[in-house]
Design a protein around this motif. Structure first.
Motif, PDB file in Angstrom:
ATOM      1  N   ASN A 389      49.019  51.315  41.870  1.00 54.92           N
ATOM      2  CA  ASN A 389      50.536  51.612  41.287  1.00 54.92           C
ATOM      3  C   ASN A 389      51.482  52.182  42.201  1.00 54.92           C
ATOM      4  O   ASN A 389      52.727  52.240  42.341  1.00 54.92           O
ATOM      5  CB  ASN A 389      50.518  52.549  40.042  1.00 54.92           C
ATOM      6  CG  ASN A 389      49.783  51.931  39.212  1.00 54.92           C
ATOM      7  OD1 ASN A 389      49.857  50.823  38.934  1.00 54.92           O
ATOM      8  ND2 ASN A 389      49.198  52.822  38.263  1.00 54.92           N
ATOM      9  N   LYS A 391      51.930  50.911  45.220  1.00 58.06           N
ATOM     10  CA  LYS A 391      52.518  49.895  45.893  1.00 58.06           C
ATOM     11  C   LYS A 391      53.482  49.061  45.239  1.00 58.06           C
ATOM     12  O   LYS A 391      53.380  47.911  44.904  1.00 58.06           O
ATOM     13  CB  LYS A 391      51.179  48.852  46.354  1.00 58.06           C
ATOM     14  CG  LYS A 391      50.269  49.433  47.326  1.00 58.06           C
ATOM     15  CD  LYS A 391      49.355  48.391  47.280  1.00 58.06           C
ATOM     16  CE  LYS A 391      48.232  48.741  48.528  1.00 58.06           C
ATOM     17  NZ  LYS A 391      47.079  47.873  48.775  1.00 58.06           N
ATOM     18  N   LEU A 392      54.592  49.735  44.773  1.00 60.51           N
ATOM     19  CA  LEU A 392      55.589  49.196  44.047  1.00 60.51           C
ATOM     20  C   LEU A 392      56.996  49.590  44.931  1.00 60.51           C
ATOM     21  O   LEU A 392      56.962  50.613  45.489  1.00 60.51           O
ATOM     22  CB  LEU A 392      55.962  49.809  42.887  1.00 60.51           C
ATOM     23  CG  LEU A 392      54.623  49.532  41.587  1.00 60.51           C
ATOM     24  CD1 LEU A 392      54.805  50.401  40.428  1.00 60.51           C
ATOM     25  CD2 LEU A 392      54.608  48.224  41.537  1.00 60.51           C
ATOM     26  N   SER A 393      58.009  48.482  44.841  1.00 63.09           N
ATOM     27  CA  SER A 393      59.100  48.669  45.633  1.00 63.09           C
ATOM     28  C   SER A 393      59.995  49.909  44.910  1.00 63.09           C
ATOM     29  O   SER A 393      60.940  50.526  45.619  1.00 63.09           O
ATOM     30  CB  SER A 393      60.043  47.425  45.628  1.00 63.09           C
ATOM     31  OG  SER A 393      60.302  47.013  44.318  1.00 63.09           O
TER      32      SER A 393
END
Length: 482
Positions: A389, A391-393
């Motif tokens: 989670n 690894k979200l922009s």
């Protein structure tokens, strides 16, 4: 003296460099010889037949013998020399000598009008094959000696001096030209070898790299070659690296590769497929496992290094007779499984619980929300352990560690009260200077957003084992503390 030895024996290379390209030179000469022997056979056969028809029987017999020798050289190069490389080398020497001997025979049989045939052959001999300069000197020297004996016996005395001087001049030119050409050819072969080595070989051990390993796997599958798969792994490398340093670790890896190559090198390609992992792909399923393992254990047990006293390598062997992609993959997994079973037995015999270590490591990792190995010098990172989670922009995730740390704060994941201090302390320039000053760690505390609330969080950075001022490698740990 050493330079002269290198020049005459190895074409200007070192002995080790020459050994590396010797097989390539021999094979190139063998292929070249196939063509040249036919080139020699055809005209001499025609000249031999013409000799008989023109009642010049000695000439006809001589040329016929030459043509027969050329065809024998062709047949040997085509068959036996493939399996016995030394035959090819001997054929090259015979061919070169025979070429010059043609000029000697022509002078004896043909008299004054054919004596000059020997001179251009002297120059030609220096260009045909790539051989050691010392061999060329020997061939040309013996041929020159025979030629002088011949003209002393058969030539007009008025011409002996002139033709002797001419032949000596051409001999000198042939030797100098040959040394120069052989030096260039040897260097060309070594340059090609070195370029291929960089592409195909592992730089530390000289074993084939993973690229070649995967290529060989694909070739075995596509050609359905019955094979034996050997998977090998060095035991205790981490302990050696931690306690004795990376030079000792490198010695252990190179030592393992040397032992593997001694036993398996002539059977198949030795590939380094990971840090301490090797594989050998043998193109036959008929391998005596017991004998191979006994030979390998003997070689490993006799190894001793400069930094490391002894070596241990785990091995798993599997055979596949009916080759398909599925059966080969199963064989690879089976060999890998056998190797890890062997490795577990080794660590058990050393009183080490590898499974317990793994469980303990995982338990420690679970304490942290994020573990990264970062590099301030290259502005990069490797994820050791982290929730996907993250690894979200929307949480500032980026390919560069500087941008990730910065954007994590600016996207609202850090409480506004702590944001300025967080951004200052996580700035990559600040961190780089901070650790260059000799500091051993840094701890940054801030309130981080978890779901709909903020919790006290700690980020710690410590230098990795390979840290230096020019390679600022660190471990980054993040965990909730409130």
């Amino acid at each position: 003296m050493q330079k002269l030895e290198k020049l005459l024996l190895y074409g200007g290379l070192t002995k080790e460099e020459y050994k590396a390209i010797q097989a390539d030179i021999t094979e190139d000469n063998r292929k070249h010889l196939l063509f040249m022997s036919i080139v020699g056979f055809v005209p001499f056969l025609i000249l031999g037949v013409m000799g008989f028809f023109t009642n010049r029987v000695p000439l006809g017999i001589t040329y016929t013998i030459f043509s027969a020798v050329f065809i024998v050289i062709f047949l040997l190069s085509k068959t036996v020399a493939k399996k016995i490389p030394v035959i090819s080398s001997v054929n090259v020497i015979i061919f070169d000598f025979l070429l010059l001997f043609v000029g000697v025979v022509a002078a004896r049989i043909g008299g004054d009008e054919r004596v000059t045939l020997f001179l251009p052959l002297l120059v030609v001999a220096a260009y045909i094959f790539c051989i050691r300069p010392i061999y060329l000197i020997g061939i040309v020297g013996v041929s020159e000696y025979l030629f002088i004996l011949t003209i002393l016996e058969v030539q007009n005395p008025d011409m002996v001096f002139v033709n002797t001087v001419n032949s000596l001049v051409f001999t000198f030119v042939s030797i100098l030209t040959g040394i120069f050409m052989m030096g260039r050819e040897h260097q060309r072969f070594y340059t090609n070898y070195h370029n291929v080595f960089l592409i195909e070989r592992d730089q530390l051990t000289g074993a084939y790299n993973r690229r070649i390993y995967e290529s060989e796997i694909n070739r075995i599958v596509s050609m359905k070659i019955p094979s034996t798969i050997c998977m090998l792994d060095v035991n205790g490398l981490k302990v050696v690296n931690d306690n004795l340093g990376h030079d000792a670790g490198d010695e252990l890896i190179k030592g393992a590769c040397d032992c593997i190559s001694k036993v398996f090198g002539k059977m198949g390609k030795v590939c380094r497929i990971g840090g301490d992992e090797f594989s050998v792909l043998i193109e036959t399923s008929e391998v005596d496992d017991e004998k191979v393992l006994a030979d390998f254990n003997n070689v490993v047990n006799s190894w001793h290094g400069k930094y490391v006293e002894k070596l241990s390598v785990s091995i798993g062997i599997e055979h596949v007779k009916e080759v398909s992609e599925e059966t080969l993959m199963e064989a690879l997994k089976s060999a890998d499984s056998k190797m890890y079973t062997h490795k577990a037995e080794y660590y058990k015999s050393q009183g080490m619980d590898r499974r317990g270590q793994a469980s303990a490591h995982q338990a420690l990792c679970n304490l942290y929300t994020k573990i990264l190995r970062i590099n301030l010098t290259s502005d990069s990172y490797v994820i050791v352990n982290m929730d996907n989670n993250e690894k979200l922009s929307a949480m500032g995730f980026s390919e560069k560690i500087s941008e990730w740390l910065r954007d994590f704060g600016k996207t609202g994941q850090v409480h506004p009260d702590d944001l300025d201090e967080y951004l200052r302390l996580t700035d990559i320039s600040f961190l780089s200077d901070y650790f260059r000053q000799g500091n051993s760690s840094i701890t940054i505390t801030y309130k981080r957003k978890y779901s709909d609330s903020f919790k006290q969080t700690s980020m710690e950075m410590i230098p990795a084992d390979d840290y230096s001022d020019t390679n600022q490698s660190l471990f980054l740990y993040v965990k909730s503390v409130g």
